[in-house]
Design an enzyme around this catalytic site. Sequence first.
Site, mmCIF file in Angstrom:
data_model
loop_
_atom_site.group_PDB
_atom_site.id
_atom_site.type_symbol
_atom_site.label_atom_id
_atom_site.label_comp_id
_atom_site.label_asym_id
_atom_site.label_seq_id
_atom_site.Cartn_x
_atom_site.Cartn_y
_atom_site.Cartn_z
ATOM 1 N N HIS A 40 -6.755 -5.921 -1.260
ATOM 2 C CA HIS A 40 -5.707 -4.894 -1.215
ATOM 3 C C HIS A 40 -4.374 -5.615 -1.043
ATOM 4 O O HIS A 40 -4.001 -6.402 -1.898
ATOM 5 C CB HIS A 40 -6.014 -3.892 -0.102
ATOM 6 C CG HIS A 40 -5.218 -2.622 -0.173
ATOM 7 N ND1 HIS A 40 -5.016 -1.924 -1.343
ATOM 8 C CD2 HIS A 40 -4.579 -1.903 0.792
ATOM 9 C CE1 HIS A 40 -4.296 -0.838 -1.102
ATOM 10 N NE2 HIS A 40 -4.010 -0.810 0.191
ATOM 11 N N ASP A 46 -8.721 -3.132 -6.860
ATOM 12 C CA ASP A 46 -8.129 -2.857 -5.557
ATOM 13 C C ASP A 46 -9.137 -2.153 -4.644
ATOM 14 O O ASP A 46 -9.727 -1.127 -5.005
ATOM 15 C CB ASP A 46 -6.889 -1.981 -5.736
ATOM 16 C CG ASP A 46 -6.175 -1.695 -4.437
ATOM 17 O OD1 ASP A 46 -5.235 -2.431 -4.110
ATOM 18 O OD2 ASP A 46 -6.583 -0.741 -3.740
ATOM 19 N N SER A 82 0.832 -1.198 0.000
ATOM 20 C CA SER A 82 0.000 0.000 0.000
ATOM 21 C C SER A 82 0.871 1.254 0.000
ATOM 22 O O SER A 82 1.675 1.444 -0.920
ATOM 23 C CB SER A 82 -0.958 -0.041 1.184
ATOM 24 O OG SER A 82 -1.961 0.935 1.046
#
Length: 431
Positions: A371, A305, A209
């Site tokens: 994610h 995502d 991330s």
Amino acid sequence: MRTAEISSSSPSYKCSQLIAKRFVRSALPLNFRMVGVKSGTWVCPLICLFYLLAFLQVEGDNVPMTLLKSAVAEGAVCLDGSPAAYNLAPGSGSGANNWLLFVEGGGWCSTVNDCVVRKGNFRGSSNHMPPVSFSGMLGGVQQRNPDFYNWNRVKIRYCDGASFTGDIEKVDPATGLHFRGARVWRAIMKDLLAKGMNKAQKALLGGCSAGGLTTILHCDNFRSLLPASATVKCFSDAGYFIDAKDISGADSIQSFYSDVVNLHGSANNLPSSCTSRLPANKCFFPQNVVATMKTPLFILNAAYDQWQIKNILVPPSADPNNAWGDCKLDIKKCSSDQLQTLQGFRTTFLNALPAAGRSATGLFILSCHTHCQSGDANTWFAADSPRIDNTPIGKAVGDWYFGRSSAVRKIDCPYPCNSSCRKVAKNSMED
């Protein structure tokens, strides 16, 4: 071999079921799996129990955290002024001179108020950082992480709110905020080099991330710090945030990144190969950085995502009536019109990826609604982890890093074609 029979009403039985549910299906080789459940009893070979105990000891222990108190005088501090931090599991055997650095994720703060909130938790202060154990890509069990299990494995803790790019000298006494991410990055690199990374033979910088974005922004700098003879590459998990309009037609994510860059004073610490061509806020987008990167990069990302759908495609400002509320949480609850919009976002995402001619770039683009995936043992290299062409994520990354395959560029078919997608634990998503 004799086996132990445990009554289904006993605490031991319930405990063993809990252990089995979490670890056995993905952790054990086929010949070590449970042999059966019958008539209210659970039968498990003793060797299975020994294996589980060994697994728990190696994979489940907390990894010591290093606080860089000596770097506080240089201003290398978290948002609240506390020391920078990382966790290190030393390498051994054939991995003693190899280094895997993984940058923690956790979004960004774009306003003073948001950053003040982070001061009071582990996203902005090492005083609040919880202990961590290593799993997935950082895991220390060979069967679950065969390519990197015995490397020096480092988790870089994220507490600056700007992907380690900020650097403002002045501290406002009213807020006590320190925007010093770039100094934190340099201090951690200096400390790791002194601990042996300066002699690295192989190295991989990764992250999830906001940490995946950090990897892209600092990749070439990382390469420059290590011996010229070393094999150095970078890996971004769920960090390829794209420059796309939201459903209202606004450039919400551009505006957000502009606020981050301006608040933290990030412009001078973004890749000059990008800022020499584009405004600084544009250089927070990987698609504008990777074209001029010199170091090989692997991009792991979901085409749907979760973070990008919630914050780039459908931020709250673009959906005031929360018509997308259920869809953003669970793609199975999307209407046909919403799914059509998501398919369009997937196309935009794929078009933003590096061109096929860049052979050093590896790709693994899943059609899952998720994610981060590399920090979870169940999605990294388990028997039932997500796959493309029957290849799990961990194998694809290893094949790319070690050159076992001439090119690893795997792009999944559109949702809902991939039945191997699985829900990722919330605490592995990092945002």
